[in-house]
Enzyme design. Structure first.
Site, PDB file in Angstrom:
ATOM      1  N   LEU A   1       0.793  -1.267  -0.063  1.00 27.00           N
ATOM      2  CA  LEU A   1       0.130  -0.030  -0.034  1.00 27.00           C
ATOM      3  C   LEU A   1       0.991   1.343   0.098  1.00 27.00           C
ATOM      4  O   LEU A   1       1.681   1.431   0.825  1.00 27.00           O
ATOM      5  CB  LEU A   1      -0.865   0.141   1.165  1.00 27.00           C
ATOM      6  CG  LEU A   1      -1.756   1.317   1.407  1.00 27.00           C
ATOM      7  CD1 LEU A   1      -2.888   1.415   0.141  1.00 27.00           C
ATOM      8  CD2 LEU A   1      -2.608   1.313   2.703  1.00 27.00           C
ATOM      9  N   ILE A   2       0.619   1.867  -0.957  1.00 25.09           N
ATOM     10  CA  ILE A   2       1.263   3.359  -1.137  1.00 25.09           C
ATOM     11  C   ILE A   2      -0.172   4.383  -0.881  1.00 25.09           C
ATOM     12  O   ILE A   2      -1.054   4.240  -1.492  1.00 25.09           O
ATOM     13  CB  ILE A   2       1.857   4.093  -2.154  1.00 25.09           C
ATOM     14  CG1 ILE A   2       2.984   2.837  -2.453  1.00 25.09           C
ATOM     15  CG2 ILE A   2       2.486   5.193  -2.290  1.00 25.09           C
ATOM     16  CD1 ILE A   2       4.237   2.864  -1.482  1.00 25.09           C
TER      17      ILE A   2
ATOM     18  N   GLN B   1       0.626   8.447  -4.405  1.00 26.74           N
ATOM     19  CA  GLN B   1       0.749   7.013  -5.738  1.00 26.74           C
ATOM     20  C   GLN B   1       0.978   7.780  -7.126  1.00 26.74           C
ATOM     21  O   GLN B   1       1.009   8.968  -7.208  1.00 26.74           O
ATOM     22  CB  GLN B   1      -0.712   6.472  -5.680  1.00 26.74           C
ATOM     23  CG  GLN B   1      -0.908   5.553  -4.431  1.00 26.74           C
ATOM     24  CD  GLN B   1      -2.143   5.090  -4.554  1.00 26.74           C
ATOM     25  OE1 GLN B   1      -2.983   5.383  -5.718  1.00 26.74           O
ATOM     26  NE2 GLN B   1      -2.969   4.288  -3.749  1.00 26.74           N
TER      27      GLN B   1
ATOM     28  N   GLY C   1       6.498   6.975  -8.274  1.00 31.62           N
ATOM     29  CA  GLY C   1       7.574   6.241  -8.404  1.00 31.62           C
ATOM     30  C   GLY C   1       7.786   5.613  -7.053  1.00 31.62           C
ATOM     31  O   GLY C   1       8.919   4.813  -6.886  1.00 31.62           O
ATOM     32  N   HIS C   2       7.038   5.839  -6.016  1.00 35.40           N
ATOM     33  CA  HIS C   2       7.526   5.193  -4.571  1.00 35.40           C
ATOM     34  C   HIS C   2       7.383   3.809  -4.362  1.00 35.40           C
ATOM     35  O   HIS C   2       8.063   3.106  -3.684  1.00 35.40           O
ATOM     36  CB  HIS C   2       6.431   5.833  -3.753  1.00 35.40           C
ATOM     37  CG  HIS C   2       6.692   7.526  -3.383  1.00 35.40           C
ATOM     38  ND1 HIS C   2       8.154   8.051  -3.021  1.00 35.40           N
ATOM     39  CD2 HIS C   2       6.063   8.562  -3.597  1.00 35.40           C
ATOM     40  CE1 HIS C   2       8.125   9.262  -3.020  1.00 35.40           C
ATOM     41  NE2 HIS C   2       6.653   9.610  -3.236  1.00 35.40           N
ATOM     42  N   GLY C   3       5.983   3.179  -5.143  1.00 36.34           N
ATOM     43  CA  GLY C   3       5.745   1.910  -5.222  1.00 36.34           C
ATOM     44  C   GLY C   3       7.080   1.118  -5.877  1.00 36.34           C
ATOM     45  O   GLY C   3       7.520   0.060  -4.990  1.00 36.34           O
TER      46      GLY C   3
ATOM     47  N   GLU D   1       1.325 -12.983  -2.781  1.00 37.94           N
ATOM     48  CA  GLU D   1      -0.011 -13.409  -2.400  1.00 37.94           C
ATOM     49  C   GLU D   1      -1.252 -12.808  -3.184  1.00 37.94           C
ATOM     50  O   GLU D   1      -1.520 -11.724  -2.983  1.00 37.94           O
ATOM     51  CB  GLU D   1      -0.243 -13.347  -0.756  1.00 37.94           C
ATOM     52  CG  GLU D   1      -1.785 -13.851  -0.549  1.00 37.94           C
ATOM     53  CD  GLU D   1      -1.777 -13.744   1.095  1.00 37.94           C
ATOM     54  OE1 GLU D   1      -2.882 -13.769   1.677  1.00 37.94           O
ATOM     55  OE2 GLU D   1      -0.918 -13.386   1.792  1.00 37.94           O
TER      56      GLU D   1
END
Length: 418
Positions: A237-238, A243, A246-248, A271
């Protein structure tokens, strides 16, 4: 058709008391008192079905508005429920208003307050919440108006004894149910969980340095025979305001780089991955293979080898910790990346490689009479026409997906981070 959560068709006079939960709930992350009135800081949930039912609707209130505010560092919550009118059960005998507090209390922290002054009084203590865990990376985003620093911290196994962290992280988990489908919290007494936290460093109104969590990923360390472990990425989760920046991508890359240093890690799985996560993982995996296995995944090597080899699969697993299936997908992307797409023969070769992988789950062992678990897949396996249509459709989807990943790969190379 206007139906309430029980599927009852609402009479026209009652429809003003019915609303979409996703549209009337709003979140705000608070770093300063002025953030309360900053509409640019506002974001809505993606999911509310675990709170308000499958239809994600609330009944019984006219012009309902639910505001959920959260202090950025301490993650203390404030809840405000406002409406013009509540339905009168004496007037409408078979209808009564949903119990909002009871529904929300199952998911929001017990420490949540409805007293705004009490909530704002905690702002002065935000600088006391220092990052948890061990810092493994810091970075900045290029092109940001403000020069902000980000850090990724790892909270190792056996964090259950850290009461302060467990309470703080339990508050962070509040966002899961609103932004991840079929979300659940982790068992914090299980010693096999590892949590990666993404922080943004900022200054409060007093000029003090504070740290706000803006995203996280949980990883479960499964055992793999005889002496290995298979980390499984569980929750990703970002928070919405951060969002598509580029953080994810940075967070997932850091996790792969962190885990691949461990010789006991066999490969990294996920998962029930969403389509968005599959795209992110494909991009990260492609970057890792180009960076650490350029001798195998470069254009020259792909053209020279002209086939997927055991060495490619083994190296992708040993060096980048990719599963066999992910290694095959990355090879296909690199093959597409290397060929001339206007060359019919080269594209035919690419199409055959992709369809061969897609066909494998449909194989039907006639000699042993093994049936596939999914009746739909079994029908595809035994019906040539259905199989042909299915493979053609899936191929077009794969091609479009790969083209999107390759565009992102080309666009952001060496441009995103400092």
């Amino acid at each position: 058709m206007d139906l309430n959560e029980q599927g009852i068709l609402l009479p026209a006079p009652l429809r003003v008391f019915d609303c979409s939960a996703n549209e009337i709930i709003s979140f705000k992350l608070i770093r300063s008192e002025k953030d309360l009135n900053n509409e640019e800081n506002e974001f809505e949930p993606e999911f509310t079905h675990q709170i308000f039912g499958e239809n994600e609707r609330i009944f019984g209130y006219k012009n309902l508005k639910i505001d959920i505010c959260c202090l950025s560092s301490s993650l203390n919550f404030y809840l405000n429920i406002d409406y013009d009118e509540k339905i009168n059960p004496k007037k409408y005998h078979q209808f009564k208003a949903d119990d909002l507090v009871e529904s929300l209390n199952q998911w929001i922290p017990l420490s949540t307050t409805t007293n705004l002054d009490l909530f704002l009084s905690k702002l002065k203590n935000e600088n006391e919440y220092l990052p948890f865990g061990e810092q493994i990376l810091t970075y900045e985003l290029q092109g940001e108006k403000k020069s902000l620093s980000y850090s990724i911290n790892r909270v190792n196994q056996n964090f259950c004894d850290d009461k302060k962290f467990v309470e703080w992280y339990s508050r962070l988990e509040t966002f899961l149910v609103f932004f991840i489908d079929a979300a659940s919290t982790i068992d914090k007494d299980d010693p096999n969980w590892v949590i990666y936290l993404l922080y943004q460093q900022y200054q409060n109104d007093n000029g003090q340095i504070c740290y706000a969590p803006i995203g996280f990923i949980t990883v479960y360390l499964y055992y793999a025979y005889p002496d290995k472990k298979r980390p499984r990425i569980s929750q990703v989760l970002i928070l919405p305001p951060y969002q598509r920046k580029g953080h994810g991508r940075r967070l997932l890359t850091t996790i792969y780089n962190d885990l691949r240093k461990d010789s006991r890690v066999q490969d990294i799985t996920a998962e029930d991955p969403s389509d968005e996560f599959v795209a992110l993982r494909d991009l990260v995996s492609l970057e890792l293979c180009h960076k650490y296995l350029s001798n195998l995944f470069s254009k020259e090597s792909i053209i020279k080898t002209n086939r997927l080899t055991k060495e490619i699969i083994d190296k992708a697993r040993d060096i980048c910790k990719l599963t066999k299936q992910e290694a095959r997908r990355i090879y296909e992307m690199c093959f597409l990346q290397s060929i001339n797409r206007n060359d019919e023969e080269q594209m035919r070769k690419f199409r055959l490689i992709v369809k061969q992988r897609l066909f494998e789950p449909l194989r039907f062992d006639k000699r042993r009479r093994l049936q596939l678990a999914d009746p739909t897949l079994e029908a595809l396996a035994t019906d040539p026409e259905k199989r042909k249509t299915y493979l053609s459709t899936q191929y077009e989807y794969v091609l479009e997906h790969y083209e999107n990943i390759l565009r992102a790969f080309n666009k952001y190379q060496d441009q995103l981070y400092k």
